[in-house]
Motif scaffolding. Structure first.
Motif, short mmCIF file in Angstrom:
data_model
loop_
_atom_site.label_atom_id
_atom_site.label_comp_id
_atom_site.label_asym_id
_atom_site.label_seq_id
_atom_site.Cartn_x
_atom_site.Cartn_y
_atom_site.Cartn_z
N SER A 200 0.81 -1.22 0.00
CA SER A 200 0.00 0.00 0.00
C SER A 200 0.85 1.27 0.00
N TYR A 201 2.09 1.17 0.47
CA TYR A 201 2.98 2.32 0.46
C TYR A 201 3.13 2.91 -0.95
N LEU A 202 3.02 2.06 -1.98
CA LEU A 202 3.22 2.49 -3.36
C LEU A 202 2.01 3.22 -3.94
N LYS A 203 0.93 3.32 -3.17
CA LYS A 203 -0.27 4.00 -3.64
C LYS A 203 0.05 5.44 -4.08
N ARG A 204 0.98 6.07 -3.43
CA ARG A 204 1.34 7.46 -3.75
C ARG A 204 1.97 7.59 -5.13
N PHE A 205 2.40 6.47 -5.70
CA PHE A 205 3.05 6.50 -7.01
C PHE A 205 2.12 6.04 -8.14
N LEU A 206 0.88 5.70 -7.80
CA LEU A 206 -0.08 5.21 -8.80
C LEU A 206 -0.86 6.39 -9.36
N ARG A 207 -0.79 6.61 -10.69
CA ARG A 207 -1.35 7.82 -11.27
C ARG A 207 -2.09 7.54 -12.58
N ARG A 208 -3.27 8.15 -12.69
CA ARG A 208 -4.04 8.09 -13.93
C ARG A 208 -3.47 9.10 -14.92
N ASP A 209 -3.32 8.68 -16.18
CA ASP A 209 -2.72 9.54 -17.18
C ASP A 209 -3.60 9.55 -18.43
N ALA A 210 -4.23 10.68 -18.70
CA ALA A 210 -5.15 10.79 -19.84
C ALA A 210 -4.42 10.70 -21.18
N GLY B 74 12.01 4.77 -12.64
CA GLY B 74 11.39 5.31 -11.44
C GLY B 74 10.18 4.51 -11.04
N ASN B 75 9.51 4.95 -9.99
CA ASN B 75 8.36 4.19 -9.47
C ASN B 75 7.04 4.93 -9.67
N GLU B 76 6.88 5.53 -10.84
CA GLU B 76 5.61 6.12 -11.20
C GLU B 76 4.84 5.08 -12.02
N PHE B 77 3.73 4.60 -11.47
CA PHE B 77 2.89 3.60 -12.13
C PHE B 77 1.71 4.33 -12.77
N ILE C 270 3.91 -6.04 -11.30
CA ILE C 270 4.92 -5.19 -11.93
C ILE C 270 6.10 -5.01 -10.97
N PRO C 271 7.30 -5.34 -11.39
CA PRO C 271 8.47 -5.10 -10.51
C PRO C 271 8.63 -3.61 -10.22
N TRP C 272 8.98 -3.30 -8.98
CA TRP C 272 9.25 -1.89 -8.69
C TRP C 272 10.74 -1.60 -8.89
N LYS C 273 11.04 -0.30 -9.04
CA LYS C 273 12.43 0.13 -9.20
C LYS C 273 13.07 0.16 -7.82
N THR C 274 14.04 -0.71 -7.62
CA THR C 274 14.63 -0.85 -6.30
C THR C 274 15.60 0.28 -5.98
N SER C 275 15.72 0.55 -4.69
CA SER C 275 16.70 1.52 -4.18
C SER C 275 16.77 1.31 -2.68
N THR C 276 17.86 1.74 -2.08
CA THR C 276 17.98 1.66 -0.62
C THR C 276 16.87 2.45 0.05
N ALA C 277 16.57 3.63 -0.51
CA ALA C 277 15.54 4.49 0.08
C ALA C 277 14.17 3.80 0.07
N LEU C 278 13.84 3.14 -1.04
CA LEU C 278 12.54 2.46 -1.11
C LEU C 278 12.52 1.24 -0.20
N THR C 279 13.60 0.48 -0.17
CA THR C 279 13.67 -0.68 0.73
C THR C 279 13.44 -0.25 2.16
N LEU C 280 14.10 0.82 2.56
CA LEU C 280 13.96 1.33 3.92
C LEU C 280 12.53 1.80 4.20
N ALA C 281 11.94 2.52 3.24
CA ALA C 281 10.58 3.03 3.41
C ALA C 281 9.58 1.89 3.54
N LEU C 282 9.72 0.87 2.69
CA LEU C 282 8.81 -0.28 2.73
C LEU C 282 8.97 -1.06 4.03
#
Length: 441
Positions: A188-198, A213-216, A231-243
């Motif tokens: 659910s943390y990734l909800k902030r990166f989920l975006r509708r694109d017209a 990047g992690n814009e879905f 969908i695989p996410w784009k890994t990073s230390t920052a994202l690992t720590l946040a998750l």
């Protein structure tokens, strides 16, 4: 004279029996050659086949068995054998030290942490329940996020998750429609990166992650009922720590210090559970991370290249042909193995496992489990083939173990490269040949 005649007659009888036995073996090889080489489907591409009699320790039949093929997911057999030799009955989940009022930990590549299907929680509970301040040391992985030779254009596909020292939840996001047909995402943390694109207008509803990047993004279309995409996410230390913090509901710091050789090991779960998941469904993520876990036993740095070099030198140095081996899963087309080397590997796996029941439980069983569940029919309800499949576009292979109706135990490697006909036709033809061998011999 009578005794001499009896001796001569007995010797003659033995010679006749040996001759009949040799002829039977020759006929078997001839019939198998006819099965394979007369096939119209197998004629139009590069085909290799090696069939080995386990009881007689003898190769029965070879076709291009000394030629190198792209193995695809048959590569996982090499990862499996390496793990059998390096990992005990449990997977190393973390390395850690206590330092003052702090717990400092390093990843081992263990794929089981919060895995969707394995449900491993021991590492999670260890970190969550620690009364100390918890710090993650992320600098022990020296590799890239993709294996050597992986195609970049598959980055959005579920089967190509990125490689990390501390993978979480398969390193894959699950995007799905809820009961109101609203689009949701896990974690659910990734909800902030989920975006509708017209401006995103695919032919049908789909979700695409930005490459680096992690814009879905998803289109301005109705979400189909029951929609689900991994969908695989784009890994990073920052994202690992946040998750990790979002999951544990506690603060996790980072610290850049080398891991001491005296660091303790926390084991996460039984090894066979991980092997079974890797082999039955041909899980690429599991294979890559498992090979990285093996490398954690060699020193403080995680490296796919180092453990492949170590395995080739220490466990695979008696194979008949040179290997070109670059990743754990077989996603790379740089991997090249010969069918006879794969057969020799299968025999080494069998000897290492030691228990046939255990070995068969770890591999897809024809007509029963895994990637062979729908490929074969059983014989009176019982499987007769246990094998690893391997598929890339224009390549399809199968290597494993076969028991015939007469009880002969065989190892085989059946490789098909560079075909342009549908994979289903190649698969069906391999199944026909293997089934005929089972029925006749």
């Amino acid at each position: 004279m009578k005794n001499m005649f009896a001796v001569r007659s007995g010797c003659l009888f033995i010679l006749i029996l040996l001759s009949i036995s040799a002829a039977a073996q020759k006929i078997s090889a001839r019939k198998i050659r006819k099965l394979v080489e007369k096939s119209e489907i197998l004629k139009d591409h590069f085909t290799g086949f090696a069939l080995y009699d386990q009881d007689k320790n003898k190769m029965i039949y070879e076709l291009n068995a000394d030629k190198h093929f792209i193995p695809a997911s048959n590569t996982k057999l090499f990862t499996f054998y390496t793990a059998l030799n390096m990992i005990g009955d449990s997977i190393p989940g973390l390395r850690y030290v206590h330092k003052g009022d702090s717990l400092i930990f390093w990843g081992t590549g263990d794929p089981s942490l919060l895995h969707t299907y394995l449900k491993s929680t021991r590492v999670y509970e260890f970190l969550k329940n620690s009364p100390e301040k918890v710090f993650y040391a992320p600098e022990n992985y020296s590799g890239d996020f993709f294996g050597r030779g992986w195609p970049l254009d598959n980055y959005n596909d579920y089967y190509q998750a990125e490689i990390t020292a501390l993978p979480l939840e398969d390193n894959v996001a699950i995007v799905f429609a809820d009961r109101n047909r609203e689009l949701q995402i896990r974690p659910s943390y990734l909800k902030r990166f989920l975006r509708r694109d017209a401006t995103f207008r695919p032919g049908s509803f789909t979700v695409v992650r930005k490459v680096f990047g992690n814009e879905f993004i998803y289109p301005a279309m109705s979400v189909p009922d029951g929609f689900k995409q991994e969908i695989p996410w784009k890994t990073s230390t920052a994202l690992t720590l946040a998750l990790l913090q979002d999951t544990l509901k506690k603060t996790i710091g980072t610290v850049d210090i080398p891991m001491p050789s005296t660091a303790s090991v926390l084991y996460s779960m039984p090894s066979d559970s991980v092997y079974r998941r890797m082999l039955l469904v041909s899980d690429n993520f599991m294979a890559e991370q498992l090979l990285l876990t093996c490398s954690s036993l060699l020193g403080s740095k995680l490296s796919t290249d180092s453990v492949i070099t170590y395995s080739r030198k220490n466990f695979l140095n008696d194979l008949p042909d040179t290997l070109q081996w670059v990743d754990g899963s077989g996603l790379s087309r740089h991997n090249l193995f010969t069918p006879r080397s794969v057969v020799f590997l299968l025999n080494k796996i069998r000897d290492k496992v030691g228990n046939e029941e255990r070995l068969h439980s770890l591999l897809p069983a024809g007509g029963v489990t895994g990637t062979l569940r729908l490929a074969y029919k059983t014989d009176n309800g019982l499987p007769f083939v246990w094998a690893k499949t391997g598929s890339l576009s224009n390549n399809h292979n199968q290597s494993g173990y076969l028991v015939t109706r007469k009880g002969r135990k065989l190892s085989f490697s059946f490789m098909n490269n560079n075909f342009i006909r549908p994979t289903s036709e190649i698969r069906a033809e391999m199944v026909r040949v293997i089934t005929e061998i089972h029925n006749r011999f």
